[in-house]
Structure formats: structure tokens, C-alpha cells
Scaffold this motif. Structure first.
Motif, PDB file in Angstrom:
ATOM      1  N   SER A  19       0.851  -1.188   0.000  1.00 58.52           N
ATOM      2  CA  SER A  19       0.000   0.000   0.000  1.00 58.52           C
ATOM      3  C   SER A  19       0.889   1.241   0.000  1.00 58.52           C
ATOM      4  O   SER A  19       2.112   1.148   0.137  1.00 58.52           O
ATOM      5  CB  SER A  19      -0.929   0.033   1.227  1.00 58.52           C
ATOM      6  OG  SER A  19      -0.177   0.195   2.416  1.00 58.52           O
ATOM      7  N   GLY A  20       0.276   2.393  -0.163  1.00 59.66           N
ATOM      8  CA  GLY A  20       0.959   3.672   0.020  1.00 59.66           C
ATOM      9  C   GLY A  20       2.147   3.918  -0.890  1.00 59.66           C
ATOM     10  O   GLY A  20       2.157   3.545  -2.067  1.00 59.66           O
ATOM     11  N   ILE A  21       3.171   4.565  -0.327  1.00 56.64           N
ATOM     12  CA  ILE A  21       4.357   4.936  -1.095  1.00 56.64           C
ATOM     13  C   ILE A  21       5.035   3.709  -1.675  1.00 56.64           C
ATOM     14  O   ILE A  21       5.464   3.707  -2.829  1.00 56.64           O
ATOM     15  CB  ILE A  21       5.332   5.724  -0.202  1.00 56.64           C
ATOM     16  CG1 ILE A  21       4.766   7.103   0.134  1.00 56.64           C
ATOM     17  CG2 ILE A  21       6.691   5.886  -0.896  1.00 56.64           C
ATOM     18  CD1 ILE A  21       5.593   7.883   1.148  1.00 56.64           C
ATOM     19  N   THR A 195      -1.250   9.118   2.392  1.00 55.33           N
ATOM     20  CA  THR A 195      -1.150   7.662   2.481  1.00 55.33           C
ATOM     21  C   THR A 195      -1.917   7.171   3.709  1.00 55.33           C
ATOM     22  O   THR A 195      -2.245   7.954   4.604  1.00 55.33           O
ATOM     23  CB  THR A 195       0.314   7.211   2.633  1.00 55.33           C
ATOM     24  OG1 THR A 195       0.809   7.675   3.899  1.00 55.33           O
ATOM     25  CG2 THR A 195       1.183   7.747   1.513  1.00 55.33           C
ATOM     26  N   ILE A 233       1.862  10.348  -3.936  1.00 57.44           N
ATOM     27  CA  ILE A 233       2.634   9.112  -4.061  1.00 57.44           C
ATOM     28  C   ILE A 233       3.377   9.091  -5.391  1.00 57.44           C
ATOM     29  O   ILE A 233       4.533   8.655  -5.472  1.00 57.44           O
ATOM     30  CB  ILE A 233       1.696   7.897  -3.932  1.00 57.44           C
ATOM     31  CG1 ILE A 233       1.195   7.777  -2.494  1.00 57.44           C
ATOM     32  CG2 ILE A 233       2.392   6.614  -4.379  1.00 57.44           C
ATOM     33  CD1 ILE A 233       0.110   6.730  -2.302  1.00 57.44           C
TER      34      ILE A 233
END
Length: 265
Positions: A19-21, A195, A233
Motif C-alpha cells: 500500500s501507500g508509497i 497515504t 505518491i
């Protein structure tokens, strides 16, 4: 030669990439032609869907390893498994991270230990396991996802700030050790990025500071960044892609800010 061409056939491992970055960087590397190993926690079915979709979209091979970044033995086995599967490890992105917001006198000891283990020590363990192979092949890229908190501090984040300052020092030290061996080692220092990790700390920050969640976003997060915008991101992933490119071959030992002007103040 663009990154999409120069990275074709490279092998990458991105921690904390479900997930996220981390997922954003993994997507960018896959699109640029890298085979890769994902890592992180989450629902098994959802992770498999992410893995399969990424492989199909980018026409690359994508594996998953659920190594616990608190456990050195898991980390070493993950790196070894990646090398066995892909024949080498060219690009290592250390992104795994957690957060806890609390005054220092109330900071839970177990949270301190987990944050230091995941946000700092795991990078040491992955680098230790991977970098000799990069040096032997004469090419490698290590990217540590740090934070603006690798350069400045904020209240109520003792473990996170300590860990990210440590990541900056680790980055510089390893870069010097491998400067003549074709391996670059850099850190990216984002400000507040939209995020799950950042969203999840809004309520905790509100409690610690005695303000509303709306005030946290307006008067803490966006106030820290003169642009008054959260980092995306995609912007962080683009910087990571540049650091992997041949054009960045002379960039090593740096902590590159992408923080909307936060650390310029």
C-alpha cells in the motif's frame, strides 16, 4: 535512454509495498520493466490481487514475500529467496514503516521497539544481505524512504524521528563504503504524503496536541509545507525512478527532500 529502457530486466525488492508509497514505487518500477518482489502486511486475497494485477499490467514477473520486518531471519530469507528466484537483486527500496504518536513519557516501550525495528533496523538487515551481490555485479541502487523527519523533528514522534534520523546516517555511511563499486545509496525524504500511514495518525495527533482532526490537517500538516499541498505518491515514485536511472549514477549519499518546502524554513 529513459528509465523505462534502462531498467528493463532489472530485479527489484520493495519493502512495505502492499500500500501507500511502497506500492506506488513498486508500480513505477514494474512499469519501467523491473521484475520485483513485494512485501508487506494485509489481507492475503487483496495482496494476491495486487500482485497479479501488477504483473499483468506491466508484463513483468512479480513475487510476494510476507517477511516480518521486525525479524532479521525473515529479512535475510526474503532477500535470499528473491535472489534465488530472479538471479540477482539490482534495486532495493527500503520503505517499510509504522508510526505512533504520543508524548515521550507516555510512549509505549513496545511501540518504540517496533518502530525502531521496522523503520530503521530492517534497512540495515536488507542492505547487509543484498549489497555484496550488487557490488559483485558492479551495479546497484539502494533507496531508503526516509522522511522530512530525517532532517527535522516534530513533537510526539520520538521513535519515528529517531528512526528516520538513523536512516539518514545509515544511507550516508553505506554510500561511502560502496562509492567505488557501482552502487548508489540514497534516501528520499518526503513531507506529508496522502497515504494510510499519514491518514492514520491524524486522530492520534489530535489527541496528543488537544486539537481537532481538522486542525491537525490545516495547522500541522499543511502548515508544515509552504506549498500547502500534500505530496503525492506519484511524485515520490518519480523521484525513486530517477535515482534508479543511469542519469543518477553520480548521485549517492544524499537525502533528497520532497516536502513542499518544509525543511527550507
Amino acid at each position: 535512454m529513459g528509465a523505462e529502457q534502462s531498467l528493463r530486466g532489472r530485479q527489484a525488492l520493495v519493502t512495505g509495498s502492499t500500500s501507500g508509497i511502497g506500492l506506488g514505487i513498486a508500480r513505477a518500477l514494474a512499469k519501467a520493466g523491473c521484475n520485483l518482489t513485494l512485501n508487506g502486511f494485509g489481507d492475503a486475497a487483496e495482496i494476491e490481487s495486487i500482485r497479479a494485477d501488477l504483473a499483468a499490467e506491466a508484463a513483468v514477473e512479480v513475487a510476494y514475500d510476507g517477511a516480518d520486518m521486525r525479524r532479521p531471519a525473515d529479512i535475510e530469507a526474503m532477500v535470499d529467496g528473491h535472489v534465488e528466484r530472479f538471479g540477482g537483486l539490482d534495486i532495493l527500496v527500503n520503505n517499510a514503516g509504522i508510526q505512533h504518536v504520543s508524548p515521550v513519557e507516555e510512549f509505549p516501550v513496545d511501540k518504540w521497539d517496533d518502530i525502531i525495528a521496522i523503520n530503521l533496523s530492517s534497512s540495515f538487515h536488507t542492505i547487509r544481505a543484498a549489497i555484496s551481490g550488487m557490488a559483485e555485479r558492479g551495479w546497484g541502487r539502494v533507496i531508503n524512504v526516509a522522511s522530512a523527519h530525517a532532517l527535522v523533528a516534530s513533537p510526539f514522534k520520538a521513535a519515528y524521528v529517531a528512526a528516520k534520523h538513523g536512516v539518514a546516517g545509515l544511507t550516508k555511511t553505506v554510500a561511502l563504503e560502496y562509492a567505488e563499486k557501482g552502487v548508489t545509496v540514497n534516501a528520499i525524504a518526503p513531507g506529508y504524503v496522502e497515504t494510510p500511514l499519514v491518514t492514520g495518525q491524524i486522530a492520534d495527533t489530535a489527541r496528543a496536541r488537544g486539537i481537532s482532526e481538522e486542525e491537525v490537517v490545516r495547522d500541522v500538516m499543511l502548515l508544515a509545507q509552504p506549498t500547502r499541498k500534500l505530496i503525492t505518491i506519484e511524485q515520490v515514485a518519480a523521484m525513486a525512478l530517477y535515482l534508479c536511472s543511469d542519469a543518477a549514477g553520480a548521485v549517492t549519499g544524499t537525502v533528497l527532500s520532497i516536502d513542499g518546502g518544509w525543511t527550507a524554513k
